[in-house]
Design an enzyme around this catalytic site. Structure first.
Site, mmCIF file in Angstrom:
data_model
loop_
_atom_site.group_PDB
_atom_site.id
_atom_site.type_symbol
_atom_site.label_atom_id
_atom_site.label_comp_id
_atom_site.label_asym_id
_atom_site.label_seq_id
_atom_site.Cartn_x
_atom_site.Cartn_y
_atom_site.Cartn_z
ATOM 1 N N GLY A 1 4.209 -5.991 2.570
ATOM 2 C CA GLY A 1 4.969 -4.902 3.191
ATOM 3 C C GLY A 1 4.219 -4.309 4.390
ATOM 4 C CG ASP A 2 0.540 -2.803 3.625
ATOM 5 O OD1 ASP A 2 1.376 -1.903 3.423
ATOM 6 O OD2 ASP A 2 -0.345 -3.122 2.805
HETATM 7 N N1 LIG Z 1 7.963 -13.836 -2.747
HETATM 8 C C1 LIG Z 1 8.140 -13.741 -1.416
HETATM 9 N N2 LIG Z 1 8.623 -14.808 -0.716
HETATM 10 C C2 LIG Z 1 8.822 -14.742 0.624
HETATM 11 N N3 LIG Z 1 8.581 -13.630 1.337
HETATM 12 C C3 LIG Z 1 8.107 -12.538 0.693
HETATM 13 C C4 LIG Z 1 7.861 -12.530 -0.709
HETATM 14 N N4 LIG Z 1 7.386 -11.307 -1.070
HETATM 15 C C5 LIG Z 1 7.345 -10.581 0.073
HETATM 16 N N5 LIG Z 1 7.775 -11.303 1.124
HETATM 17 C C6 LIG Z 1 7.943 -10.864 2.529
HETATM 18 O O1 LIG Z 1 7.255 -9.660 2.766
HETATM 19 C C7 LIG Z 1 8.187 -8.599 3.038
HETATM 20 C C8 LIG Z 1 7.729 -7.320 2.377
HETATM 21 O O2 LIG Z 1 7.617 -7.559 0.991
HETATM 22 P P1 LIG Z 1 7.794 -6.458 -0.149
HETATM 23 O O3 LIG Z 1 9.196 -5.983 -0.209
HETATM 24 O O4 LIG Z 1 7.231 -7.077 -1.381
HETATM 25 O O5 LIG Z 1 6.871 -5.281 0.408
HETATM 26 P P2 LIG Z 1 6.072 -4.132 -0.357
HETATM 27 O O6 LIG Z 1 6.561 -4.053 -1.787
HETATM 28 O O7 LIG Z 1 6.142 -2.924 0.457
HETATM 29 O O8 LIG Z 1 4.587 -4.730 -0.331
HETATM 30 P P3 LIG Z 1 3.182 -3.945 -0.277
HETATM 31 O O9 LIG Z 1 3.450 -2.486 -0.453
HETATM 32 O O10 LIG Z 1 2.360 -4.545 -1.379
HETATM 33 O O11 LIG Z 1 2.577 -4.277 1.038
HETATM 34 C C9 LIG Z 1 9.525 -9.114 2.531
HETATM 35 O O12 LIG Z 1 10.601 -8.500 3.213
HETATM 36 C C10 LIG Z 1 9.408 -10.604 2.819
HETATM 37 O O13 LIG Z 1 9.628 -10.894 4.187
HETATM 38 MG MG LIG Z 2 4.828 -1.272 0.494
#
Ligand SMILES: Nc1ncnc2c1ncn2[C@@H]1O[C@H](COP(=O)(O)OP(=O)(O)OP(=O)(O)O)[C@@H](O)[C@H]1O
Ligand SMILES: [Mg+2]
Length: 313
Positions: free
Chosen positions: A251-252
């Site tokens: 997400g970052d």
């Molecule tokens: N399993 C996956 N396969 C492909 N892309 C992924 C996957 N997980 C995350 N991503 C990519 O990363 C982006 C952000 O992921 P996610 O929604 O998990 O963010 P987050 O929960 O805010 O993560 P964090 O807070 O740990 O940085 C997604 O929109 C996607 O593009």
């Molecule tokens: Mg996040």
């Protein structure tokens, strides 16, 4: 300048073990010490995308020095302030091949004078600059601190991004941040509604926009993301598929990718694709990917307009 603020960064000590037995002596097969913290992740990704980056926030003691040195080696300029007393925390991650067990320390509290110094250090940011406020804040900090740090730079025309949870995010919205990026669990928790479809992500994004956010990017892990742009247009894009090493920090990377994409073109749909490309590339690499790897994924991602009902047009 692309400036990130991480108020409670860490050094991450990752130990790989054949298996983890609680209450016994465990011997690791490998160990790595890397910079950690959400704003720090954004800084590392943005630097790899070619931007000049400054990492700010609080860092102290010998661990704070080591954190700053590691970032400098990657070409990230550092401007951390001492939080008062205490050392930057070391967070331990235990990988046993199946699961990741994390042991996170609280980190040092920041004195009021340190918050004042941090706020003043952002006084030079205005039009043409980016400010990213990411992650949790040290113990004892109020939930209004991101609103306080965002207000001046946003009013002077900086593009302010806030990636935080709960009241810390909600109380920053009055500063009219350029971007907020909740993931679906965070958005669901904010409004007590599940976010299991693009339509529900759009509905939740609209509530954050009504409360002051300009662009709202809702990340949905492997499913991709929904972007509700400032002009009311909405886009969805599916993530590329691949083997995920670790999605922690994806997400970052997405925040960095979106902002880099925006700076390159100033249009929402391509910025969304850049965000997904960076997020997915990070997840597949299990850490910061090269800029070249992110660009390779870009070609596989298409942002499609999303109708009010949630159908991809
Ligand atoms: N399993 C996956 N396969 C492909 N892309 C992924 C996957 N997980 C995350 N991503 C990519 O990363 C982006 C952000 O992921 P996610 O929604 O998990 O963010 P987050 O929960 O805010 O993560 P964090 O807070 O740990 O940085 C997604 O929109 C996607 O593009
Ligand atoms: Mg996040």
């Amino acid at each position: 300048m692309f400036c990130t603020v991480t108020c409670n960064p860490s050094l991450d000590y990752t130990l790989s073990l054949p298996s983890l037995c609680v209450g016994q002596v465990n011997r690791a097969a490998a160990a790595a010490l890397t910079p950690g913290g959400k704003g720090v992740n954004v800084a590392r990704m943005a630097r790899r995308l070619g931007l000049p980056v400054r990492a700010a926030g609080f860092a102290g003691g010998f661990t704070g020095d080591a954190l700053a040195r590691a970032l400098a080696e990657e070409g990230v300029e550092t401007a951390f302030l001492a939080p008062g007393t205490g050392c930057t925390r070391i967070n331990v991650k235990l990988l046993d091949g199946r699961t990741a067990t994390e042991l996170n320390a609280p980190g040092p509290a920041a004195a009021e004078s340190a918050w004042e110094a941090l706020e003043s250090s952002l006084a030079g940011l205005g039009a043409g600059d980016v400010l990213v406020l990411s992650g949790s804040v040290p113990p004892g900090a109020g939930q209004g601190v991101y609103g306080r740090l965002a207000a001046g730079p946003a009013a002077r025309g900086a593009l302010v991004a806030v990636d935080a949870e709960g009241p810390l995010l909600l109380q920053a919205l009055a500063a009219r941040p350029f971007l907020v990026k909740p993931n679906r669990e965070e958005l669901a928790a904010l409004f007590g509604q599940p976010v299991d479809t693009f339509a529900r992500a759009r509905a939740g994004a609209a509530r954050l926009q009504a409360a002051g956010a300009r662009h709202v990017l809702v990340s949905m892990g492997a499913d991709g993301a929904v972007l509700l742009a400032e002009d009311g247009t909405c886009y969805a894009a599916v993530a590329p598929s691949g083997a995920v090493r670790s999605a922690v920090g994806a997400g970052d990377a997405m925040v960095a990718g979106f902002l880099a994409g925006w700076l390159a073109g100033g249009a929402p749909a391509p910025a969304l694709c850049w965000g997904i490309a960076a997020g997915s590339a990070w997840a597949f690499a299990g850490g910061p990917p090269s800029g070249e790897t992110v660009r390779r994924f870009l070609g596989q991602i298409a942002a499609k307009p999303l109708a009010t009902g949630g159908e991809i047009e």
